[in-house]
Design a protein around this motif. Structure first.
Motif, mmCIF file in Angstrom:
data_model
loop_
_atom_site.group_PDB
_atom_site.id
_atom_site.type_symbol
_atom_site.label_atom_id
_atom_site.label_comp_id
_atom_site.label_asym_id
_atom_site.label_seq_id
_atom_site.Cartn_x
_atom_site.Cartn_y
_atom_site.Cartn_z
ATOM 1 N N ASP A 1 0.969 -1.388 -0.347
ATOM 2 C CA ASP A 1 0.239 0.143 0.298
ATOM 3 C C ASP A 1 0.757 1.151 -0.057
ATOM 4 O O ASP A 1 1.953 0.888 0.304
ATOM 5 C CB ASP A 1 -0.667 -0.266 1.198
ATOM 6 N N LYS B 1 1.258 5.951 0.531
ATOM 7 C CA LYS B 1 0.413 6.550 1.141
ATOM 8 C C LYS B 1 1.298 7.918 1.747
ATOM 9 O O LYS B 1 2.947 7.485 1.517
ATOM 10 C CB LYS B 1 0.228 5.996 2.430
ATOM 11 N N LEU C 1 -4.571 -2.869 -4.867
ATOM 12 C CA LEU C 1 -3.292 -2.432 -4.149
ATOM 13 C C LEU C 1 -4.142 -0.966 -3.895
ATOM 14 O O LEU C 1 -5.214 -0.493 -4.933
ATOM 15 C CB LEU C 1 -2.046 -1.728 -5.793
ATOM 16 N N GLN C 2 -3.371 -0.917 -3.352
ATOM 17 C CA GLN C 2 -4.376 0.807 -2.934
ATOM 18 C C GLN C 2 -4.130 1.759 -2.239
ATOM 19 O O GLN C 2 -2.535 2.131 -1.212
ATOM 20 C CB GLN C 2 -5.126 0.270 -0.594
ATOM 21 N N SER D 1 -3.115 5.735 -1.215
ATOM 22 C CA SER D 1 -3.619 6.853 -0.789
ATOM 23 C C SER D 1 -2.546 8.507 -0.735
ATOM 24 O O SER D 1 -1.498 8.037 -0.901
ATOM 25 C CB SER D 1 -3.529 6.566 0.842
#
Length: 248
Positions: free
Chosen positions: A105, A107, A125-126, A128
């Motif tokens: 992930d 961020k 897949l994340q 942010s």
């Protein structure tokens, strides 16, 4: 993922010269030229430099990125009949080790970052982004499976998702977008199908074909369907007070 750093300075000079020639011959518009020039200056490996010219004619890329060393194990005994075979490495499978490139992930908060993603699969897949300038580079990513998942959250920032990869051939990507007061830009190769199922509230959705003119001139053909791929991008989610754009 392999990274070759030897020879980067000379290759960078050659890439910059190719960009300058393309720009002076009106084969790149000013914005595209500046973006690629910046990417070339920041590249730290041969592989990253190759991405700068990923859609240039084959002969241009071949003249710059010629294979200079044999592959591991190839002609290992050539010119050395007394080689110590006991020291040779045992055979290893050439299948990719996906466990070592599992997607992580991403961020970003109050920052400006570029992330080279190595794998995209069905697990997803994340990504942010909070008050940041963020680029998610999937051009060299291994794409495992036929249906892939990507989640993008952008709040008061700019997220660029670069999916200009031949690995998209035959794939369907579920792209979930959420957030507010920001901009999400998706860069795609030509030929794909875009299915918009997301909702925009007090925002805009745009599809731009920026490469239509200069790419035709660069490749010497008038056809608008250049290097097309067969893939599908399905846009899900909701976005408030911002812009989502798809750029070819």
């Amino acid at each position: 993922m392999k990274k070759t750093t030897y020879g980067v300075p000379k290759k960078r000079e050659a890439v910059i010269e190719a960009l300058q020639n393309a720009f002076s011959n009106q084969n790149l518009d000013e914005e595209e030229y500046i973006n690629r020039l910046d990417e070339a200056m920041k590249a730290t490996s041969i592989e990253e430099l190759e991405l700068v010219l990923f859609d240039f004619p084959t002969e241009v890329k071949a003249a710059i990125f010629q294979a200079s060393t044999p592959q591991e194990g190839q002609n290992a005994l050539a010119g050395n009949e007394w080689a110590d075979v006991s020291s040779m490495k045992p055979y290893q499978s050439q299948m990719p080790d996906y466990q070592n490139v599992m997607p992580k992930d991403v961020k970003d908060i109050l920052s400006s970052n570029r992330h080279q993603i190595e794998l995209l699969d069905g697990k997803g897949l994340q990504v942010s982004n909070f008050f940041s300038s963020q680029k998610i580079d999937l051009r060299r990513a291994q794409m495992v499976g036929n249906r892939l998942r990507l989640e993008v959250e952008c709040v008061m920032g700019e997220t660029v998702v670069d999916l200009r990869s031949e690995a998209l051939q035959g794939k369907t990507i579920d792209l979930h977008i959420g957030g507010a007061m920001g901009e999400v830009k998706i860069l795609l190769p030509r030929g794909g199908e875009i299915v918009k199922q997301m909702q925009l509230y007090l925002g805009d959705f745009k599809v731009k074909d920026k490469r239509k003119g200069w790419l035709a001139r660069l490749t010497g053909t008038q056809s608008q369907e250049i290097n097309t791929l067969n893939f599908k991008i399905i846009l899900h989610g909701s976005f408030w007070l911002g812009e989502v754009s798809v750029v070819y």
